[in-house]
Enzyme design. Structure first.
Site, PDB file in Angstrom:
ATOM      1  N   ASP A   9       0.891  -1.157   0.000  1.00 28.49           N
ATOM      2  CA  ASP A   9       0.000   0.000   0.000  1.00 28.49           C
ATOM      3  C   ASP A   9       0.932   1.211   0.000  1.00 28.49           C
ATOM      4  O   ASP A   9       1.432   1.606   1.045  1.00 28.49           O
ATOM      5  CB  ASP A   9      -0.902  -0.013   1.232  1.00 28.49           C
ATOM      6  CG  ASP A   9      -1.867   1.164   1.226  1.00 28.49           C
ATOM      7  OD1 ASP A   9      -2.383   1.508   0.154  1.00 28.49           O
ATOM      8  OD2 ASP A   9      -2.096   1.734   2.310  1.00 28.49           O
ATOM      9  N   GLU A  70      -1.071  -1.224  -5.042  1.00 26.23           N
ATOM     10  CA  GLU A  70      -2.300  -0.488  -5.305  1.00 26.23           C
ATOM     11  C   GLU A  70      -2.104   0.463  -6.477  1.00 26.23           C
ATOM     12  O   GLU A  70      -1.132   1.190  -6.541  1.00 26.23           O
ATOM     13  CB  GLU A  70      -2.724   0.306  -4.068  1.00 26.23           C
ATOM     14  CG  GLU A  70      -4.025   1.059  -4.287  1.00 26.23           C
ATOM     15  CD  GLU A  70      -4.481   1.804  -3.066  1.00 26.23           C
ATOM     16  OE1 GLU A  70      -5.131   1.169  -2.217  1.00 26.23           O
ATOM     17  OE2 GLU A  70      -4.173   2.992  -2.954  1.00 26.23           O
ATOM     18  N   ASP A 143      -2.925   1.232   6.736  1.00 27.59           N
ATOM     19  CA  ASP A 143      -1.993   0.907   5.647  1.00 27.59           C
ATOM     20  C   ASP A 143      -1.545  -0.554   5.722  1.00 27.59           C
ATOM     21  O   ASP A 143      -1.328  -1.194   4.696  1.00 27.59           O
ATOM     22  CB  ASP A 143      -0.765   1.821   5.716  1.00 27.59           C
ATOM     23  CG  ASP A 143      -1.137   3.277   5.854  1.00 27.59           C
ATOM     24  OD1 ASP A 143      -1.308   3.948   4.834  1.00 27.59           O
ATOM     25  OD2 ASP A 143      -1.306   3.717   7.014  1.00 27.59           O
TER      26      ASP A 143
END
Length: 185
Positions: A9, A70, A143
């Site tokens: 992330d 991501e 996160d």
């Protein structure tokens, strides 16, 4: 055969790193979760170096079979977008250096894969990550949970590496590939 996936992330202040082992029956086991942190007062090059070193350490220590990052579509805060893109680039370069296949997943794809609903709230994603991995609580900060969700999504969706044939892609992934190809023309 168990698939080990490292999920990233990306971010400069907090970069989530989550590693899971996923069996063919889709059962998932937590291998590692952490958050690489840097201070906003640090210079950009030192922040990126810290992120690069943290990702490299996870890759070298845990030897994943694939990396999931991501993919951002849009965001209002330009500074955040730039920092996230830079952290993503660091992760992608680390994977390429090691010859690892990479999957890029949008937040909606991750939410849909993990919760069954592409517009799920962060709390729902975290709760499902904890449930899937058999954890007593949701990994913190968000996160960390998001990185694990990315890894689970990648393993469950069986997303091919960038440039691979599109037969197994979701409609959203095929649309994204078409848009990327059109932008390069």
């Amino acid at each position: 055969m168990v698939l080990r996936v490292l999920g990233i992330d990306p971010g400069l202040t907090r970069c989530g790193v989550g590693i899971v082992d996923v069996a063919p029956d889709r059962s998932a086991t937590l291998v590692h979760v952490s958050v690489i942190r840097t201070g906003p007062e640090e210079s950009i090059e030192l922040r990126l170096l810290a992120v690069a070193r943290g990702i490299a350490a996870a890759l070298d220590t845990y030897q994943p079979d694939a990396l999931a990052v991501e993919r951002m579509f849009a965001q209002h805060n330009l500074r955040t977008v730039i920092g996230t893109a830079q952290a993503s680039g660091v992760a992608l370069a680390a994977a390429a250096e090691r010859g690892l296949p990479v999957g890029l997943h949008t937040p909606s794809e991750v939410k849909a894969a993990v919760t069954g609903y592409g517009n799920a709230e962060k709390a729902q994603v975290g709760a499902m990550v904890a449930r899937v991995l058999g954890l007593a609580s949701v990994p913190k900060p968000a996160d960390a949970a998001d990185a694990l969700a990315l890894a689970i999504c990648h393993a469950w969706r069986g997303a091919p590496a960038a440039g691979a044939p599109t037969g197994d892609l979701t409609p959203a992934q095929r649309a994204w590939r078409r848009a990327e190809a059109a932008s390069r023309s």
